[in-house]
Write a protein that holds these residues in place. Structure first.
Motif, mmCIF file in Angstrom:
data_model
loop_
_atom_site.group_PDB
_atom_site.id
_atom_site.type_symbol
_atom_site.label_atom_id
_atom_site.label_comp_id
_atom_site.label_asym_id
_atom_site.label_seq_id
_atom_site.Cartn_x
_atom_site.Cartn_y
_atom_site.Cartn_z
ATOM 1 N N SER A 26 27.112 40.145 40.311
ATOM 2 C CA SER A 26 27.348 41.273 39.404
ATOM 3 C C SER A 26 28.107 40.856 38.152
ATOM 4 O O SER A 26 28.496 41.708 37.354
ATOM 5 N N MET A 27 28.343 39.540 37.990
ATOM 6 C CA MET A 27 29.158 39.069 36.868
ATOM 7 C C MET A 27 28.469 37.944 36.106
ATOM 8 O O MET A 27 29.073 36.943 35.755
ATOM 9 N N GLY A 68 52.612 43.122 49.469
ATOM 10 C CA GLY A 68 53.358 41.899 49.759
ATOM 11 C C GLY A 68 52.649 40.670 49.249
ATOM 12 O O GLY A 68 53.266 39.639 48.994
ATOM 13 N N SER A 69 51.334 40.785 49.095
ATOM 14 C CA SER A 69 50.535 39.696 48.543
ATOM 15 C C SER A 69 49.227 40.278 48.019
ATOM 16 O O SER A 69 48.836 41.389 48.382
ATOM 17 N N TYR A 70 48.577 39.487 47.174
ATOM 18 C CA TYR A 70 47.310 39.904 46.571
ATOM 19 C C TYR A 70 46.287 38.808 46.801
ATOM 20 O O TYR A 70 46.579 37.628 46.627
ATOM 21 N N LEU A 71 45.102 39.209 47.202
ATOM 22 C CA LEU A 71 44.023 38.257 47.448
ATOM 23 C C LEU A 71 42.782 38.737 46.712
ATOM 24 O O LEU A 71 42.311 39.856 46.933
ATOM 25 N N LEU A 72 42.301 37.897 45.826
ATOM 26 C CA LEU A 72 41.085 38.175 45.075
ATOM 27 C C LEU A 72 39.995 37.262 45.629
ATOM 28 O O LEU A 72 40.150 36.043 45.613
ATOM 29 N N VAL A 73 38.934 37.845 46.158
ATOM 30 C CA VAL A 73 37.828 37.078 46.729
ATOM 31 C C VAL A 73 36.623 37.266 45.816
ATOM 32 O O VAL A 73 36.180 38.392 45.593
ATOM 33 N N ILE A 74 36.129 36.164 45.277
ATOM 34 C CA ILE A 74 34.942 36.231 44.418
ATOM 35 C C ILE A 74 33.792 35.568 45.167
ATOM 36 O O ILE A 74 33.770 34.347 45.332
ATOM 37 N N HIS A 75 32.885 36.390 45.674
ATOM 38 C CA HIS A 75 31.704 35.909 46.384
ATOM 39 C C HIS A 75 30.662 35.430 45.368
ATOM 40 O O HIS A 75 30.681 35.847 44.211
ATOM 41 N N GLU A 76 29.756 34.597 45.819
ATOM 42 C CA GLU A 76 28.661 34.089 44.968
ATOM 43 C C GLU A 76 29.207 33.459 43.688
ATOM 44 O O GLU A 76 28.747 33.736 42.586
ATOM 45 N N GLN A 104 56.030 32.869 40.105
ATOM 46 C CA GLN A 104 57.238 32.465 39.400
ATOM 47 C C GLN A 104 57.876 33.584 38.591
ATOM 48 O O GLN A 104 58.797 33.337 37.819
ATOM 49 N N GLY A 105 57.374 34.785 38.739
ATOM 50 C CA GLY A 105 57.868 35.895 37.922
ATOM 51 C C GLY A 105 59.272 36.306 38.295
ATOM 52 O O GLY A 105 59.941 35.656 39.096
ATOM 53 N N PRO A 106 59.734 37.418 37.713
ATOM 54 C CA PRO A 106 61.059 37.937 38.070
ATOM 55 C C PRO A 106 61.135 38.165 39.578
ATOM 56 O O PRO A 106 60.131 38.505 40.210
ATOM 57 N N GLU A 107 62.302 37.962 40.149
ATOM 58 C CA GLU A 107 62.448 38.017 41.607
ATOM 59 C C GLU A 107 61.893 39.306 42.206
ATOM 60 O O GLU A 107 61.306 39.299 43.284
ATOM 61 N N SER A 108 62.036 40.411 41.496
ATOM 62 C CA SER A 108 61.543 41.686 42.017
ATOM 63 C C SER A 108 60.018 41.755 42.046
ATOM 64 O O SER A 108 59.449 42.626 42.687
ATOM 65 N N MET A 109 59.347 40.835 41.340
ATOM 66 C CA MET A 109 57.878 40.865 41.264
ATOM 67 C C MET A 109 57.209 39.719 42.014
ATOM 68 O O MET A 109 55.989 39.697 42.114
ATOM 69 N N ILE A 110 57.953 38.773 42.528
ATOM 70 C CA ILE A 110 57.328 37.601 43.144
ATOM 71 C C ILE A 110 56.503 38.027 44.355
ATOM 72 O O ILE A 110 57.002 38.683 45.271
ATOM 73 N N ALA A 111 55.231 37.685 44.325
ATOM 74 C CA ALA A 111 54.308 37.954 45.428
ATOM 75 C C ALA A 111 53.169 36.953 45.308
ATOM 76 O O ALA A 111 52.745 36.626 44.203
ATOM 77 N N PRO A 112 52.674 36.462 46.421
ATOM 78 C CA PRO A 112 51.525 35.562 46.332
ATOM 79 C C PRO A 112 50.309 36.283 45.755
ATOM 80 O O PRO A 112 50.011 37.411 46.136
ATOM 81 N N PHE A 113 49.652 35.641 44.808
ATOM 82 C CA PHE A 113 48.400 36.129 44.250
ATOM 83 C C PHE A 113 47.440 34.947 44.346
ATOM 84 O O PHE A 113 47.590 33.958 43.623
ATOM 85 N N ASN A 114 46.512 35.036 45.268
ATOM 86 C CA ASN A 114 45.561 33.942 45.492
ATOM 87 C C ASN A 114 44.147 34.393 45.211
ATOM 88 O O ASN A 114 43.798 35.560 45.367
ATOM 89 N N THR A 115 43.345 33.424 44.810
ATOM 90 C CA THR A 115 41.931 33.672 44.542
ATOM 91 C C THR A 115 41.099 32.748 45.405
ATOM 92 O O THR A 115 41.337 31.550 45.421
ATOM 93 N N LEU A 116 40.142 33.316 46.128
ATOM 94 C CA LEU A 116 39.173 32.537 46.896
ATOM 95 C C LEU A 116 37.843 32.581 46.164
ATOM 96 O O LEU A 116 37.324 33.662 45.878
ATOM 97 N N LEU A 117 37.307 31.422 45.853
ATOM 98 C CA LEU A 117 36.003 31.317 45.210
ATOM 99 C C LEU A 117 35.012 30.928 46.292
ATOM 100 O O LEU A 117 35.063 29.801 46.800
ATOM 101 N N VAL A 118 34.131 31.832 46.625
ATOM 102 C CA VAL A 118 33.239 31.654 47.770
ATOM 103 C C VAL A 118 31.825 31.350 47.296
ATOM 104 O O VAL A 118 31.269 32.071 46.467
ATOM 105 N N SER A 119 31.259 30.295 47.820
ATOM 106 C CA SER A 119 29.856 29.978 47.517
ATOM 107 C C SER A 119 29.018 30.426 48.696
ATOM 108 O O SER A 119 28.912 29.742 49.697
ATOM 109 N N ASP A 120 28.469 31.628 48.604
ATOM 110 C CA ASP A 120 27.653 32.207 49.694
ATOM 111 C C ASP A 120 26.289 31.548 49.743
ATOM 112 O O ASP A 120 25.748 31.132 48.777
#
Length: 120
Positions: A26-27, A68-76, A104-120
């Motif tokens: 879709s992108m 508590g954390s953010y996960l971005l999954v990009i399929h295809e 690395q942001g301000p302590e009040s904002m620190i949360a893992p933000f990860n991206t998974l790039l998936v090759s379907d």
């Protein structure tokens, strides 16, 4: 990462994780990429549908409940920006920078933000 590996990672996501799944098919171009991010992540109406606006929205996320954390999954992944592949490194850099900012942001904002790039 394969689709099976991504599914396994999603199963291990903490309960307080915000998970966003996007589809590379879709992108294929900029307009469709910005639309997919906007729809799947419920970007605010003021989202400008350009690279700086994408990074700004990903850096912010105040319109969604805090997680508590953010996960971005990009399929295809191979289909992302297939009509303008020379711009894929721009997206990769934004995703890298956003992950670093959240770590690395301000302590009040620190949360893992990860991206998974998936090759379907």
């Amino acid at each position: 990462m394969t689709a099976q590996e991504a599914f396994s990672a999603l199963q291990r996501s903490p309960d307080d994780a915000a998970v966003f799944e996007l589809h590379g098919a879709s992108m294929a171009n900029h307009d469709r990429l910005f639309e997919e991010f906007s729809q799947r992540m419920s970007f605010p109406e003021y989202f400008g549908k350009n690279w700086p606006a994408l990074q700004d929205c990903l850096d912010d996320l105040t319109w969604i409940p805090a997680a508590g954390s953010y996960l971005l999954v990009i399929h295809e992944w191979a289909d992302v920006l297939s009509e303008c592949e020379r711009d894929r490194p721009v997206l990769e850099r934004i995703l890298y920078d956003v992950g670093s900012m959240w770590a690395q942001g301000p302590e009040s904002m620190i949360a893992p933000f990860n991206t998974l790039l998936v090759s379907d």
